[in-house]
Motif scaffolding. Structure first.
Motif, PDB file in Angstrom:
ATOM      1  N   SER A 109     -10.264 -12.946 -18.665  1.00  0.00           N
ATOM      2  CA  SER A 109     -10.295 -14.064 -19.606  1.00  0.00           C
ATOM      3  C   SER A 109     -10.674 -15.339 -18.864  1.00  0.00           C
ATOM      4  CB  SER A 109      -8.926 -14.234 -20.270  1.00  0.00           C
ATOM      5  OG  SER A 109      -8.782 -15.513 -20.837  1.00  0.00           O
ATOM      6  N   HIS A 110     -11.680 -16.035 -19.371  1.00  0.00           N
ATOM      7  CA  HIS A 110     -12.096 -17.272 -18.717  1.00  0.00           C
ATOM      8  C   HIS A 110     -11.022 -18.347 -18.817  1.00  0.00           C
ATOM      9  CE1 HIS A 110     -16.724 -16.509 -18.542  1.00  0.00           C
ATOM     10  NE2 HIS A 110     -16.017 -15.515 -18.058  1.00  0.00           N
ATOM     11  N   LEU A 111     -10.259 -18.332 -19.901  1.00  0.00           N
ATOM     12  CA  LEU A 111      -9.159 -19.292 -20.034  1.00  0.00           C
ATOM     13  C   LEU A 111      -8.088 -19.030 -18.985  1.00  0.00           C
ATOM     14  CD1 LEU A 111      -8.760 -19.571 -23.929  1.00  0.00           C
ATOM     15  CD2 LEU A 111      -9.712 -21.277 -22.354  1.00  0.00           C
ATOM     16  N   GLU A 112      -7.724 -17.748 -18.812  1.00  0.00           N
ATOM     17  CA  GLU A 112      -6.737 -17.395 -17.799  1.00  0.00           C
ATOM     18  C   GLU A 112      -7.276 -17.676 -16.401  1.00  0.00           C
ATOM     19  OE1 GLU A 112      -3.485 -16.120 -17.738  1.00  0.00           O
ATOM     20  OE2 GLU A 112      -3.544 -16.906 -19.789  1.00  0.00           O
ATOM     21  N   ALA A 114      -9.518 -19.959 -15.505  1.00  0.00           N
ATOM     22  CA  ALA A 114      -9.485 -21.400 -15.260  1.00  0.00           C
ATOM     23  C   ALA A 114      -8.059 -21.875 -14.982  1.00  0.00           C
ATOM     24  CB  ALA A 114     -10.073 -22.150 -16.450  1.00  0.00           C
ATOM     25  N   LYS A 115      -7.099 -21.292 -15.702  1.00  0.00           N
ATOM     26  CA  LYS A 115      -5.696 -21.654 -15.477  1.00  0.00           C
ATOM     27  C   LYS A 115      -5.264 -21.296 -14.060  1.00  0.00           C
ATOM     28  CE  LYS A 115      -1.021 -20.685 -17.218  1.00  0.00           C
ATOM     29  NZ  LYS A 115      -0.220 -19.884 -18.195  1.00  0.00           N
ATOM     30  N   HIS A 116      -5.624 -20.075 -13.610  1.00  0.00           N
ATOM     31  CA  HIS A 116      -5.306 -19.681 -12.237  1.00  0.00           C
ATOM     32  C   HIS A 116      -5.973 -20.619 -11.238  1.00  0.00           C
ATOM     33  CE1 HIS A 116      -3.258 -16.131 -13.499  1.00  0.00           C
ATOM     34  NE2 HIS A 116      -4.342 -15.432 -13.831  1.00  0.00           N
ATOM     35  N   GLU A 118      -7.018 -23.709 -11.576  1.00  0.00           N
ATOM     36  CA  GLU A 118      -6.437 -25.054 -11.586  1.00  0.00           C
ATOM     37  C   GLU A 118      -5.065 -25.066 -10.915  1.00  0.00           C
ATOM     38  OE1 GLU A 118      -6.526 -26.004 -15.708  1.00  0.00           O
ATOM     39  OE2 GLU A 118      -8.718 -26.178 -15.769  1.00  0.00           O
ATOM     40  N   GLU A 119      -4.250 -24.053 -11.204  1.00  0.00           N
ATOM     41  CA  GLU A 119      -2.917 -23.992 -10.602  1.00  0.00           C
ATOM     42  C   GLU A 119      -3.005 -23.854  -9.078  1.00  0.00           C
ATOM     43  OE1 GLU A 119       0.821 -20.859 -10.388  1.00  0.00           O
ATOM     44  OE2 GLU A 119      -0.493 -20.823 -12.144  1.00  0.00           O
ATOM     45  N   ASP A 122      -4.268 -27.061  -7.445  1.00  0.00           N
ATOM     46  CA  ASP A 122      -3.191 -28.034  -7.313  1.00  0.00           C
ATOM     47  C   ASP A 122      -2.293 -27.711  -6.124  1.00  0.00           C
ATOM     48  OD1 ASP A 122      -3.490 -30.050  -9.247  1.00  0.00           O
ATOM     49  OD2 ASP A 122      -2.736 -28.767 -10.840  1.00  0.00           O
ATOM     50  N   SER A 355     -13.759 -25.500 -11.806  1.00  0.00           N
ATOM     51  CA  SER A 355     -12.350 -25.879 -11.912  1.00  0.00           C
ATOM     52  C   SER A 355     -11.875 -26.521 -10.624  1.00  0.00           C
ATOM     53  CB  SER A 355     -11.492 -24.646 -12.238  1.00  0.00           C
ATOM     54  OG  SER A 355     -11.860 -24.076 -13.478  1.00  0.00           O
TER      55      SER A 355
END
Length: 404
Positions: A109-112, A114-116, A118-119, A122, A355
């Motif tokens: 999943s591209h949403l997942e 991107a979330k990984h 970004e996290e 950080d 990201s």
């Protein structure tokens, strides 16, 4: 001409112009040990070679130089021996591996993703944001793709630090490169065994669930090809893009948090500063002619991706010097044809790189070079183009969470 020398990383554009002037779109070159090859730097000729897997297959077994090579020839790992993986198989066997790998990547999943990204971005920034300075390559661009890829293939976060060490050693090609490769290979073999016992929502598990049967060694080699191919090119895509945005006033707005220029910078890098400059290779299946050059059966053709991207014949579409490039992704940075980087893998690399750049510029909006731009050095390789270091400075900022 020898395929070596500092100009491949200090002034490749001028070097390719001279090659084109002196030899045309197909250049006779020599590799270490006076091993002959052809370097394809014409856009149309590159398309012709990569679009014809029958005449120009990626089958190193055809090479007419094998008997002349010493066992310690330095480019053997790059050329590759026959292995049952997606990278080294040909024909129907290659398609079998590719179908399995693409099916597994379809589940990302591209949403997942991107979330990984970004996290983990950080967490990496938290490790140096308080210092006001860092080397973006070593502390950010190199580790980020490794950490994200580890997550999506099914490795736990705890494996991140040793995997970063192993992949960095492997990419740098130093004294500890072999040990890094051993760790990397063994860890992916153990991952296959772990996912047999306890499958999850990850690429490795989806590979094992594919209806076409493969051996555990084939699964491990395909995971190795995916992870290794996704690491350094993505890291260099981040590093080269950040360098461009810090040294070219056209992208200054992005440093204040405006994101509209980030994809433009990333696309320009793929045209002008692509991480993979030269890719091995294709081998002629029979005697043929390419751009008036007589190619013999078994000759090796090196894909000059950077040279083809710089071909002046493809930049006259609207009369502007860079008209063909702006907003256009018809570059060869991911190669082309049957053996190009799978589209799903290209998308994964783009999500990770974009990201990573967005989070970096959001967190450190006054990021700036810590050294004069003219002193920045590239890694000394005609095949890969990335920054050796990218020292930056910024206003110290507080962390937002924990480190990986």
């Amino acid at each position: 001409m020898p395929l070596s020398g500092p100009r491949f990383h200090t002034d490749p554009a001028q070097l390719y112009r001279e090659m084109r002037r002196d030899h045309g779109p197909v250049v006779p070159v020599t590799l270490p040990g006076d091993v002959p090859a052809w370097l394809v730097i014409g856009y149309r000729e590159m398309y012709q070679v990569t679009a014809d897997p029958v005449l120009f297959p990626r089958d190193s077994g055809l090479w007419n130089q094998w008997e002349k090579l010493p066992p310690d020839w330095p480019l053997l790992p790059m050329i590759g021996q026959r292995q049952p993986s997606v990278y080294y198989t040909v024909g129907a066997e290659h398609q079998r591996h590719l179908t399995m790998l693409q099916s597994a990547l379809d589940g990302v999943s591209h949403l997942e993703l991107a979330k990984h990204a970004e996290e983990l971005a950080d967490q990496l920034i938290d490790g140096f944001c308080h210092k006001g300075e860092t080397d973006i390559i070593a502390e950010y661009a190199k580790p980020l793709p490794v950490l994200v890829l580890a997550r999506i293939v099914g490795l736990p976060d705890a494996d991140g630090p040793p995997l970063i060490d192993a992949m960095t050693a492997l990419a740098d090609g130093g004294a500890d490169a072999l040990e890094g490769f051993r760790y990397f290979s063994e860890r992916l073999r153990r991952l296959v065994a772990e996912k047999h016992a306890a499958p999850g929502a990850d690429v490795a598990s989806r590979m094992l669930a594919h209806p076409e049967p493969f051996t555990d060694e084939e699964y491990a080699l395909d995971l190795q090809a995916l992870t290794a191919a996704g690491h350094l090119p993505t890291a260099d895509w981040i590093g080269n893009s950040v360098r461009l945005m810090l040294t070219d006033e056209r992208f200054a707005a992005s440093l204040g948090g405006g994101r509209h220029s980030i994809p433009q910078a990333m696309n320009e890098v793929l045209w002008e500063d692509t991480p993979t400059q030269i890719l091995a290779g294709r081998w002629a299946a029979r005697d043929t002619t390419l751009a008036d050059c007589r190619i013999r059966a078994g000759d090796m053709l090196l894909l000059g991706l950077a040279g083809a991207n710089m071909d002046p014949q493809v930049h006259v579409a609207d009369g502007a010097a860079d008209g063909f490039r702006n907003g256009n992704n018809a570059h060869f940075s991911f190669s082309h044809g049957e053996f190009q980087c799978p589209f799903q893998a290209q998308e994964i690399a783009e999500v990770i790189a974009r990201s990573g750049i967005e989070v970096l510029l959001d967190r450190l909006p006054d990021l700036d070079l810590a050294v004069p731009a003219q002193t920045l050095a590239r890694r000394p390789s005609p095949f890969l183009r990335g920054m050796a270091v990218l020292p930056v400075q910024f206003s110290p900022a507080p962390p937002v969470g924990g480190r990986p």
